[in-house]
Structures are given as structure tokens and as C-alpha cells.
Design a protein around this motif. Structure first.
Motif, PDB file in Angstrom:
ATOM      1  N   TRP A  75       0.829  -1.194   0.000  1.00  0.00           N
ATOM      2  CA  TRP A  75       0.000   0.000   0.000  1.00  0.00           C
ATOM      3  C   TRP A  75       0.872   1.257   0.000  1.00  0.00           C
ATOM      4  CZ3 TRP A  75      -5.111  -0.295  -0.844  1.00  0.00           C
ATOM      5  CH2 TRP A  75      -5.735  -1.533  -0.635  1.00  0.00           C
ATOM      6  N   MET A  76       0.485   2.211  -0.848  1.00  0.00           N
ATOM      7  CA  MET A  76       1.303   3.398  -1.053  1.00  0.00           C
ATOM      8  C   MET A  76       0.422   4.614  -1.288  1.00  0.00           C
ATOM      9  SD  MET A  76       3.891   4.031  -4.284  1.00  0.00           S
ATOM     10  CE  MET A  76       2.592   4.528  -5.429  1.00  0.00           C
ATOM     11  N   ARG A  77       0.865   5.768  -0.780  1.00  0.00           N
ATOM     12  CA  ARG A  77       0.205   7.035  -1.093  1.00  0.00           C
ATOM     13  C   ARG A  77       1.122   7.882  -1.948  1.00  0.00           C
ATOM     14  NH1 ARG A  77      -4.585   8.439   0.328  1.00  0.00           N
ATOM     15  NH2 ARG A  77      -5.636   7.439   2.092  1.00  0.00           N
ATOM     16  N   LYS A  78       0.548   8.440  -3.008  1.00  0.00           N
ATOM     17  CA  LYS A  78       1.297   9.283  -3.932  1.00  0.00           C
ATOM     18  C   LYS A  78       0.406  10.440  -4.341  1.00  0.00           C
ATOM     19  CE  LYS A  78       3.225   9.090  -8.623  1.00  0.00           C
ATOM     20  NZ  LYS A  78       3.517   8.213  -9.773  1.00  0.00           N
ATOM     21  N   ASN A  79       0.887  11.656  -4.085  1.00  0.00           N
ATOM     22  CA  ASN A  79       0.104  12.856  -4.390  1.00  0.00           C
ATOM     23  C   ASN A  79      -1.288  12.783  -3.773  1.00  0.00           C
ATOM     24  OD1 ASN A  79       2.230  13.879  -5.949  1.00  0.00           O
ATOM     25  ND2 ASN A  79       1.510  12.816  -7.777  1.00  0.00           N
ATOM     26  N   GLY A  80      -1.368  12.202  -2.563  1.00  0.00           N
ATOM     27  CA  GLY A  80      -2.625  12.131  -1.840  1.00  0.00           C
ATOM     28  C   GLY A  80      -3.502  10.949  -2.190  1.00  0.00           C
ATOM     29  N   ALA A  81      -3.181  10.232  -3.270  1.00  0.00           N
ATOM     30  CA  ALA A  81      -4.005   9.099  -3.694  1.00  0.00           C
ATOM     31  C   ALA A  81      -3.425   7.785  -3.174  1.00  0.00           C
ATOM     32  CB  ALA A  81      -4.107   9.054  -5.216  1.00  0.00           C
ATOM     33  N   LEU A  82      -4.302   6.803  -3.002  1.00  0.00           N
ATOM     34  CA  LEU A  82      -3.904   5.488  -2.513  1.00  0.00           C
ATOM     35  C   LEU A  82      -3.658   4.551  -3.697  1.00  0.00           C
ATOM     36  CD1 LEU A  82      -3.658   3.784   0.147  1.00  0.00           C
ATOM     37  CD2 LEU A  82      -6.020   3.046  -0.298  1.00  0.00           C
ATOM     38  N   TYR A  83      -2.574   3.774  -3.622  1.00  0.00           N
ATOM     39  CA  TYR A  83      -2.225   2.811  -4.668  1.00  0.00           C
ATOM     40  C   TYR A  83      -1.924   1.467  -4.024  1.00  0.00           C
ATOM     41  CZ  TYR A  83      -1.448   6.775  -7.863  1.00  0.00           C
ATOM     42  OH  TYR A  83      -1.598   7.886  -8.639  1.00  0.00           O
ATOM     43  N   TYR A  84      -2.087   0.406  -4.817  1.00  0.00           N
ATOM     44  CA  TYR A  84      -1.667  -0.925  -4.387  1.00  0.00           C
ATOM     45  C   TYR A  84      -0.586  -1.390  -5.362  1.00  0.00           C
ATOM     46  CZ  TYR A  84      -1.905  -5.706  -2.614  1.00  0.00           C
ATOM     47  OH  TYR A  84      -1.617  -6.923  -2.044  1.00  0.00           O
ATOM     48  N   VAL A  85       0.628  -1.599  -4.850  1.00  0.00           N
ATOM     49  CA  VAL A  85       1.771  -1.941  -5.689  1.00  0.00           C
ATOM     50  C   VAL A  85       1.936  -3.457  -5.737  1.00  0.00           C
ATOM     51  CG1 VAL A  85       4.217  -1.567  -6.102  1.00  0.00           C
ATOM     52  CG2 VAL A  85       2.856   0.201  -4.957  1.00  0.00           C
ATOM     53  N   LEU A  86       1.892  -4.006  -6.934  1.00  0.00           N
ATOM     54  CA  LEU A  86       2.077  -5.446  -7.113  1.00  0.00           C
ATOM     55  C   LEU A  86       3.551  -5.813  -7.004  1.00  0.00           C
ATOM     56  CD1 LEU A  86      -0.399  -5.918 -10.107  1.00  0.00           C
ATOM     57  CD2 LEU A  86      -0.825  -6.401  -7.682  1.00  0.00           C
ATOM     58  N   ASP A  87       3.837  -7.101  -6.917  1.00  0.00           N
ATOM     59  CA  ASP A  87       5.215  -7.550  -6.727  1.00  0.00           C
ATOM     60  C   ASP A  87       6.129  -7.166  -7.884  1.00  0.00           C
ATOM     61  OD1 ASP A  87       4.739  -8.662  -4.244  1.00  0.00           O
ATOM     62  OD2 ASP A  87       4.250 -10.645  -5.044  1.00  0.00           O
ATOM     63  N   ASP A  88       5.560  -7.004  -9.096  1.00  0.00           N
ATOM     64  CA  ASP A  88       6.389  -6.635 -10.244  1.00  0.00           C
ATOM     65  C   ASP A  88       6.570  -5.128 -10.372  1.00  0.00           C
ATOM     66  OD1 ASP A  88       3.921  -5.780 -11.117  1.00  0.00           O
ATOM     67  OD2 ASP A  88       3.883  -7.009 -12.933  1.00  0.00           O
ATOM     68  N   GLY A  89       6.040  -4.369  -9.387  1.00  0.00           N
ATOM     69  CA  GLY A  89       6.206  -2.923  -9.397  1.00  0.00           C
ATOM     70  C   GLY A  89       5.081  -2.166 -10.076  1.00  0.00           C
ATOM     71  N   SER A  90       4.176  -2.863 -10.747  1.00  0.00           N
ATOM     72  CA  SER A  90       3.060  -2.189 -11.404  1.00  0.00           C
ATOM     73  C   SER A  90       1.944  -1.933 -10.393  1.00  0.00           C
ATOM     74  CB  SER A  90       2.534  -3.041 -12.566  1.00  0.00           C
ATOM     75  OG  SER A  90       2.044  -4.286 -12.091  1.00  0.00           O
ATOM     76  N   TYR A  91       0.960  -1.136 -10.804  1.00  0.00           N
ATOM     77  CA  TYR A  91      -0.148  -0.782  -9.920  1.00  0.00           C
ATOM     78  C   TYR A  91      -1.373  -1.644 -10.227  1.00  0.00           C
ATOM     79  CZ  TYR A  91       2.628   3.446  -9.137  1.00  0.00           C
ATOM     80  OH  TYR A  91       3.629   4.327  -8.836  1.00  0.00           O
ATOM     81  N   ARG A  92      -2.054  -2.058  -9.165  1.00  0.00           N
ATOM     82  CA  ARG A  92      -3.310  -2.802  -9.342  1.00  0.00           C
ATOM     83  C   ARG A  92      -4.367  -1.872  -9.921  1.00  0.00           C
ATOM     84  NH1 ARG A  92      -5.406  -7.384  -7.400  1.00  0.00           N
ATOM     85  NH2 ARG A  92      -3.703  -7.735  -5.920  1.00  0.00           N
ATOM     86  N   THR A  93      -5.224  -2.405 -10.787  1.00  0.00           N
ATOM     87  CA  THR A  93      -6.347  -1.655 -11.341  1.00  0.00           C
ATOM     88  C   THR A  93      -7.616  -2.481 -11.192  1.00  0.00           C
ATOM     89  OG1 THR A  93      -5.949  -2.525 -13.575  1.00  0.00           O
ATOM     90  CG2 THR A  93      -4.909  -0.414 -13.011  1.00  0.00           C
ATOM     91  N   GLY A  94      -8.787  -1.796 -11.250  1.00  0.00           N
ATOM     92  CA  GLY A  94     -10.060  -2.492 -11.143  1.00  0.00           C
ATOM     93  C   GLY A  94     -10.438  -2.767  -9.694  1.00  0.00           C
ATOM     94  N   TRP A  95     -11.404  -3.675  -9.518  1.00  0.00           N
ATOM     95  CA  TRP A  95     -11.896  -3.998  -8.186  1.00  0.00           C
ATOM     96  C   TRP A  95     -10.888  -4.853  -7.423  1.00  0.00           C
ATOM     97  CZ3 TRP A  95     -15.920  -1.523  -6.244  1.00  0.00           C
ATOM     98  CH2 TRP A  95     -16.876  -0.992  -7.121  1.00  0.00           C
ATOM     99  N   TYR A  96     -10.831  -4.612  -6.107  1.00  0.00           N
ATOM    100  CA  TYR A  96      -9.959  -5.421  -5.253  1.00  0.00           C
ATOM    101  C   TYR A  96     -10.591  -5.500  -3.866  1.00  0.00           C
ATOM    102  CZ  TYR A  96      -5.989  -6.793  -2.354  1.00  0.00           C
ATOM    103  OH  TYR A  96      -5.174  -7.439  -1.452  1.00  0.00           O
ATOM    104  N   GLN A  97     -10.723  -6.707  -3.361  1.00  0.00           N
ATOM    105  CA  GLN A  97     -11.282  -6.910  -2.030  1.00  0.00           C
ATOM    106  C   GLN A  97     -10.229  -7.510  -1.119  1.00  0.00           C
ATOM    107  OE1 GLN A  97     -15.030  -8.920  -1.854  1.00  0.00           O
ATOM    108  NE2 GLN A  97     -15.225  -8.719   0.363  1.00  0.00           N
ATOM    109  N   THR A  98     -10.108  -6.952   0.073  1.00  0.00           N
ATOM    110  CA  THR A  98      -9.238  -7.494   1.095  1.00  0.00           C
ATOM    111  C   THR A  98     -10.025  -7.519   2.399  1.00  0.00           C
ATOM    112  OG1 THR A  98      -7.192  -7.176   2.349  1.00  0.00           O
ATOM    113  CG2 THR A  98      -8.204  -5.196   1.436  1.00  0.00           C
ATOM    114  N   GLY A  99     -10.243  -8.698   2.923  1.00  0.00           N
ATOM    115  CA  GLY A  99     -11.100  -8.836   4.095  1.00  0.00           C
ATOM    116  C   GLY A  99     -12.506  -8.395   3.761  1.00  0.00           C
TER     117      GLY A  99
END
Length: 335
Positions: A259-283
């Protein structure tokens, strides 16, 4: 020639640096060898100011020490020095030291003087390979060199002169192509790791000397700028784990491994360094990441298979219960 381990590390390096969205450094540890140019019987460039002989080798060592100290404020970095005092070290030994420590980068610290190698007499330049033998490494060196020019201009304020490539008129690489002129770059290329030579300023130019080389404080600023460029390039984070740089040079805050914040926005960084897109559920929480990778917040209108109106809280979580609007209440349902 590169060992199997060296080839593996180099493959990781090239793959990492070719990823436009990469934010994590090499998987285990980044090894940087810092080379203070000249030393011992080799003074390098010299000039006399106010009756005092100024020797390049002394300036280089101060910059190199500052670069080492600053790099060590980042997580996962090991720094090796080719010399720690006024001693003579051959060019062959400098690359051998870097290779012995399985370095991912060799950066050689220098200052310039008027000569035939360039048609300017002030400013900063970075020497890199021409790419005749190992173009992937040359591309890495060029990208890092541009960042070094940029950071030295943005910080201390030197004048960037760009990259300098020079080929030998007599030496060739094993593939028959002309070899790089500078031995440090040529030997590093043959050993399979990137090397850059940074000419920070012109010692024999009065303005450059007074602006950038005149005091330890000014010299240390050059080393710190070099470290900032390396940090941007490799996506390093400070040891407190709070701040790092992504490949675009933007400051980001790592909240956890992914999990990462950049310019105020939240991102999810995958293991290959790219960003997750679309729906994502955790818990029990559901998020929607836009094509840019930024998590949606506030109202979101989707079409197509997920057509509907959604509301996401400031933390990116989908709201699935009553929400109080400005003049009425709205209800949002889970997908």
C-alpha cells in the motif's frame, strides 16, 4: 567476464530499470561502489586560488564521502569505497573492487578541467558507455546520468551539460565493435555492471570553483545530490521507511509492502512494481483502482458490466451503508 551470479544480478537490474512504474529496489540489497577519482601520486586537475594549490583528488574524496554517508541513510544499500584516503589506486583495481563486491553500480567522482574531450569550460557532465557491446547497461547508465545532471542542477545549481560518450580509436570489444574510451567504463562493461563518471564542475573555472567547490559544505552538497539521483533511479526509501521515490521521480509514502500514497491518492503496488487496477477486495473492504492505479474516492460512475453509482471514503473503501449528503441522505449498496 561476468559470473553466473553477476549475470543474474544484471538481468534483475535491467528488468527493474525498464519498468516505468517500479518503486522497489533490487530484491535483496543494492550494492554501490563509490570511486573517488585520482589519489596518491595522481592529483587530477589542479588550480591555484588565493595562493593555495587546489587538487582535484582532495575534492573528489570529500564528495565521495558525502555520497556514501547519504546513501547509507536509505534502506537496503551497501556502499563500498575504492579509496578512503589519499592513496594511489589503479583504474583496473577500481573496477576489480566493484566486481569483487558484486556491485550493482560503480559511480566515479571527478571534477573537470578545460581540454579536448568537450567544447565547454564549465558545468556538469556524466560519462557513460556508447553501448557498442552491452546496450542494456548503456541505457541504464544514460538514464541515471540524466538524473544526476538534473539533481545537481536542482540542488547545488550546477549547469547540466548532458552525457558524454567517447569511443577508443584503437581498442575493440570482443564483438569487434569500438570499445569505450574511458577504461573505467570499458572494464565495467566487460565485467557486466553499469558505471558512470560524474564530472561535477570545472576546477579551473573561477565561477564553478567559487560556486560549487570552494568549501566542504559545497562539496558535500554535490555528493548529496548524487545520492538523490541514485535514490530516484533505484526507488530507494529512507531508513524510516516513510518516504521513497518512484521511477517518475515523485515522492511517495509506503504504508506497507503493497500500500502506497502518492500525491494524496492510494495505490496498491504489485510484486512486479506495477499498480493494481479495477476492483480489489481485502477482508471485508472493497476498493476500486482507476486505470492510473489511484484508488477511487468520492462519487464514481461506472458503465458496462459494473454500471452503477458508487461512493468511496477518503481511505478508498467502498461505502455500503447510509451516507449523509449536503441536503439529503443517499444509500449505496455493495456490488
Amino acid at each position: 567476464m561476468p559470473t553466473v551470479f553477476r549475470l543474474f544480478r544484471t538481468a534483475l537490474l535491467v528488468a527493474f530499470l525498464s519498468s516505468a512504474t517500479a518503486v522497489a529496489a533490487l530484491a535483496d540489497n543494492l550494492v554501490v561502489t563509490v570511486d573517488a577519482g585520482h589519489g596518491g601520486t595522481e592529483d587530477g586537475a589542479t588550480a591555484v586560488y588565493d595562493g593555495t594549490l587546489i587538487r582535484e583528488k582532495d575534492l573528489n574524496l570529500i564528495i565521495a564521502d558525502a555520497l556514501r554517508d547519504e546513501l547509507l541513510t536509505y534502506d537496503g544499500v551497501t556502499v563500498c569505497l575504492t579509496r578512503e584516503s589519499d592513496q594511489t589506486v589503479s583504474l583496473a583495481d577500481r573496477t576489480a573492487i566493484a566486481d569483487e563486491h558484486q556491485s550493482d553500480l560503480l559511480i566515479s567522482i571527478h571534477n573537470n578541467a578545460e581540454g579536448d574531450a568537450q567544447d565547454y569550460t564549465s558545468g556538469t557532465s556524466v560519462l557513460v558507455s556508447d553501448g557498442q557491446y552491452f546496450p542494456e547497461l548503456a541505457a541504464c547508465e544514460a538514464s541515471l546520468g540524466e538524473l544526476i545532471n538534473e539533481e545537481l542542477h536542482r540542488g547545488p545549481g550546477t549547469r547540466p551539460r548532458g552525457l558524454l560518450r567517447r569511443l577508443s580509436a584503437s581498442s575493440t570489444y570482443p564483438n569487434g565493435a569500438p570499445a569505450d574510451y574511458y577504461a573505467l567504463i570499458r572494464d565495467s562493461t566487460l565485467r557486466g555492471f553499469p558505471a558512470v563518471i560524474v564530472e561535477h564542475a570545472f576546477l579551473d573555472d573561477k565561477n564553478d570553483y567559487r560556486s560549487f567547490l570552494r568549501s566542504k559544505k559545497k562539496l558535500r552538497a554535490l555528493g548529496i545530490a548524487d545520492a538523490a539521483a541514485i535514490a530516484r533511479y533505484f526507488g530507494l526509501s529512507k531508513k524510516d521507511g516513510s518516504v521513497r521515490y518512484d521511477a517518475a521521480g515523485d515522492r511517495v509514502r509506503m504504508l506497507s509492502r503493497h500500500w502506497m500514497r502518492k500525491n494524496g491518492a492510494l495505490y496498491y503496488v504489485l510484486d512486479d512494481g506495477s499498480y493494481r487496477t479495477g476492483w480489489y477486495q481485502t477482508g471485508e473492504y472493497l476498493y476500486y483502482f482507476k486505470p492510473s492505479g489511484a484508488a477511487a474516492t468520492g462519487l464514481l460512475f461506472l458503465t458496462g458490466e459494473d454500471a452503477g453509482t458508487y461512493f468511496f471514503e477518503e481511505n478508498g473503501r467502498l461505502l455500503t451503508s447510509w451516507h449523509a449528503g449536503s441536503d439529503k441522505k443517499l444509500v449505496f449498496h455493495p456490488t
